[in-house]
Design a protein around this motif. Structure first.
Motif, short mmCIF file in Angstrom:
data_model
loop_
_atom_site.label_atom_id
_atom_site.label_comp_id
_atom_site.label_asym_id
_atom_site.label_seq_id
_atom_site.Cartn_x
_atom_site.Cartn_y
_atom_site.Cartn_z
N UNK A 70 0.82 -1.21 0.00
CA UNK A 70 0.00 0.00 0.00
C UNK A 70 0.85 1.26 0.00
N UNK A 71 2.14 1.13 -0.07
CA UNK A 71 3.04 2.28 -0.13
C UNK A 71 3.47 2.44 -1.59
N UNK A 72 3.06 3.56 -2.19
CA UNK A 72 3.35 3.80 -3.60
C UNK A 72 4.86 3.76 -3.86
N UNK A 73 5.23 3.21 -4.96
CA UNK A 73 6.58 3.04 -5.47
C UNK A 73 7.36 1.97 -4.70
N UNK A 74 7.09 1.77 -3.41
CA UNK A 74 7.67 0.64 -2.69
C UNK A 74 7.09 -0.65 -3.28
N UNK A 75 5.82 -0.59 -3.67
CA UNK A 75 5.17 -1.76 -4.25
C UNK A 75 5.86 -2.21 -5.54
N UNK A 76 6.32 -1.26 -6.34
CA UNK A 76 7.05 -1.62 -7.56
C UNK A 76 8.40 -2.26 -7.23
N UNK A 77 9.05 -1.75 -6.20
CA UNK A 77 10.31 -2.34 -5.76
C UNK A 77 10.07 -3.76 -5.25
N UNK A 79 7.84 -5.80 -6.22
CA UNK A 79 7.59 -6.71 -7.34
C UNK A 79 8.88 -7.32 -7.87
N UNK A 80 9.97 -6.57 -7.85
CA UNK A 80 11.23 -7.13 -8.33
C UNK A 80 11.75 -8.21 -7.38
N UNK A 81 11.47 -8.05 -6.10
CA UNK A 81 11.88 -9.05 -5.11
C UNK A 81 10.89 -10.21 -5.10
N UNK A 83 9.03 -11.50 -7.46
CA UNK A 83 9.01 -12.42 -8.60
C UNK A 83 9.79 -13.71 -8.32
N UNK A 84 11.06 -13.63 -7.95
CA UNK A 84 11.76 -14.89 -7.65
C UNK A 84 11.23 -15.58 -6.40
N UNK A 85 10.80 -14.79 -5.40
CA UNK A 85 10.24 -15.40 -4.19
C UNK A 85 8.95 -16.15 -4.48
N UNK A 86 8.12 -15.62 -5.37
CA UNK A 86 6.87 -16.29 -5.73
C UNK A 86 7.16 -17.62 -6.41
N UNK A 87 8.15 -17.65 -7.26
CA UNK A 87 8.52 -18.91 -7.94
C UNK A 87 9.01 -19.93 -6.92
N UNK A 88 9.84 -19.49 -5.99
CA UNK A 88 10.34 -20.40 -4.95
C UNK A 88 9.21 -20.88 -4.06
N UNK A 89 8.36 -19.95 -3.61
CA UNK A 89 7.24 -20.32 -2.73
C UNK A 89 6.28 -21.26 -3.45
N UNK A 124 2.69 -13.59 -11.05
CA UNK A 124 3.47 -12.49 -10.48
C UNK A 124 3.90 -11.51 -11.55
N UNK A 125 4.37 -12.01 -12.69
CA UNK A 125 4.79 -11.13 -13.78
C UNK A 125 3.60 -10.33 -14.29
N UNK A 126 2.46 -10.98 -14.45
CA UNK A 126 1.27 -10.28 -14.91
C UNK A 126 0.82 -9.19 -13.96
#
Length: 192
Positions: A70-77, A79-81, A83-89, A124-126
């Motif tokens: 819910x923190x603008x621009x932190x949310x975009x950051x 997303x980069x973290x 993506x790989x965590x979602x694949x692992x989880x 996650x990418x979508x």
């Protein structure tokens, strides 16, 4: 193991894994609660998933993850973290519940990557691209709406996976196929 149990377990694994694409820790928390209360079976060696320690860790991480989106621009950051965590989880959840029994660990983790990691990664990418477009179009003001939708999708999808695993898996797989097709079409036209 009866075929219906195998289909249900595969649906559960895919459904929970796909929800990791919306939020990494909510499906892990739901899986931990399901394993703790013996609502879902977990494979040997994955018993740690059903412990109070896992529930506490995933619960804390889920609350922090929800708040951070819910923190603008932190949310975009994030997303980069994420993506790989979602694949692992997604891989871990799928490998935990897929009915591979005493099969080769390579097969178990291979199926976990294919069924869980790929599904979580696609979603996650979508969702990350959707948030990026929202940031560009609304200067981040619309991202909280997307975050709320993702939170709801993660909670409803993960809880629904415990109740109707095959249905939820089919819905989320359809979403993955759609997102994958859209990404391929846009990439082919040079729009991304």
């Amino acid at each position: 193991m009866p075929v219906s149990s195998i289909i249900t377990a595969v649906g559960l694994g895919i459904g929970l894994s796909a929800c990791c694409g919306f939020r990494v820790f909510i499906p892990l928390l739901v899986a931990a609660l399901g394993a703790y209360f013996h609502w879902i079976p977990v494979n040997a060696g994955m018993d740690w998933l059903g412990t109070l320690t896992a529930i506490t860790c995933f619960g804390t991480a889920a609350v922090l993850e929800i708040a951070a989106y819910y923190i603008a621009f932190i949310d975009n950051l994030l997303d980069t973290i994420a993506a790989p965590l979602a694949i692992i989880a997604g891989t871990v959840i799928a490998a935990s519940v897929l009915p591979v029994g005493e099969l080769d660990p390579m097969l178990k983790w291979g199926l976990g990557i294919l069924a869980g990691g790929a599904t979580a990664g696609t979603i996650q990418v979508g969702s990350g691209l959707l948030r990026l477009l929202s940031t560009k179009a609304t200067a981040g003001a619309g991202n909280s709406v997307i975050a709320t939708g993702e939170n709801l999708a993660a909670v409803i999808g993960a809880a629904g996976s415990l109740i109707l695993p095959v249905f939820v898996a089919l819905v989320l797989l359809t979403l993955c196929i759609y997102l994958g097709f859209r990404l391929l079409m846009k990439t082919g036209k040079g729009k991304i």
